[in-house]
Design an enzyme around this catalytic site. Sequence first.
Site, PDB file in Angstrom:
ATOM      1  N   HIS A 120      57.577  72.189  48.774  1.00  0.00           N
ATOM      2  CA  HIS A 120      57.253  70.709  48.348  1.00  0.00           C
ATOM      3  C   HIS A 120      55.820  70.556  47.692  1.00  0.00           C
ATOM      4  O   HIS A 120      54.976  71.500  47.660  1.00  0.00           O
ATOM      5  CB  HIS A 120      57.219  69.915  49.670  1.00  0.00           C
ATOM      6  CG  HIS A 120      58.470  69.410  50.157  1.00  0.00           C
ATOM      7  ND1 HIS A 120      59.219  70.281  51.056  1.00  0.00           N
ATOM      8  CD2 HIS A 120      59.143  68.334  49.980  1.00  0.00           C
ATOM      9  CE1 HIS A 120      60.459  69.446  51.435  1.00  0.00           C
ATOM     10  NE2 HIS A 120      60.336  68.787  50.634  1.00  0.00           N
ATOM     11  N   LYS A 156      52.250  66.542  50.707  1.00  0.00           N
ATOM     12  CA  LYS A 156      53.194  66.364  52.023  1.00  0.00           C
ATOM     13  C   LYS A 156      52.430  66.846  53.029  1.00  0.00           C
ATOM     14  O   LYS A 156      51.715  67.571  53.023  1.00  0.00           O
ATOM     15  CB  LYS A 156      54.433  67.170  51.721  1.00  0.00           C
ATOM     16  CG  LYS A 156      55.471  66.969  52.852  1.00  0.00           C
ATOM     17  CD  LYS A 156      56.641  67.790  52.718  1.00  0.00           C
ATOM     18  CE  LYS A 156      57.755  67.360  53.987  1.00  0.00           C
ATOM     19  NZ  LYS A 156      57.899  66.195  54.130  1.00  0.00           N
TER      20      LYS A 156
END
Length: 233
Positions: A131, A135
Amino acid sequence: MKIALVGYGKMGKIIDKIATERGHSVVARLKEFPSQELLNDPDAVIEFSHPKAAYKNLKFCLEQKIPVVCGTTGWLEHREEIEQLAADNNTAFLYGSNFSLGANLFFALNKNLAKMMNKFPEYDIQLEEIHHVHKKDAPSGTSITLAEEIISYSHKYEAWKLEETRDKSLGIFSIRENEVPGTHSVFYRSEVDEIEIKHAAFSREGFALGAVIAAEWILGKQGSFTMKDVLVL
């Protein structure tokens, strides 16, 4: 329908655009803790904030008897309480670790593969998720969903953990780099070969569209739901 957005970061702004394109009215765009006045009498709330804020946001909205769609991860130790709160207030709550159509088809594929591969203990399983660096939580909610589904059908694993699979713990590698929207892979490895299934999101639009569709679907319902209910998977 009238939608209140609780959490107005990158995802909130994309949800705003898609909801408006689908003919809905966005009546609140909140970066702060919601209040009855700020929510502006919505038909539903879509909550994409951050792990430390999600529980309080969800609790407040459900206590106001407003249906809530939540895509925030990292707060799930409170999930049972939140689902009970929805029931107590005769409203609806829908949590999704991932709202994209492709990801939910991937969940179904993962479940079926886990059931099949449980007959072959010579394969060890490893999960990997990649990600963007913004995040906040690790592993991702999507990875946790994948891992828990595998564990529910496995005789080898009893729990998941970050890093490498070892003994009875199913491993998840969490990688944070650049602006990756989300890539999830499940590997089955033996001494002679490897099977891999993978889902890679190219943008956040798929997540946002799924969240709006979930908000449309949840109107008039009571109880707790997931995207499996929305997509009849």
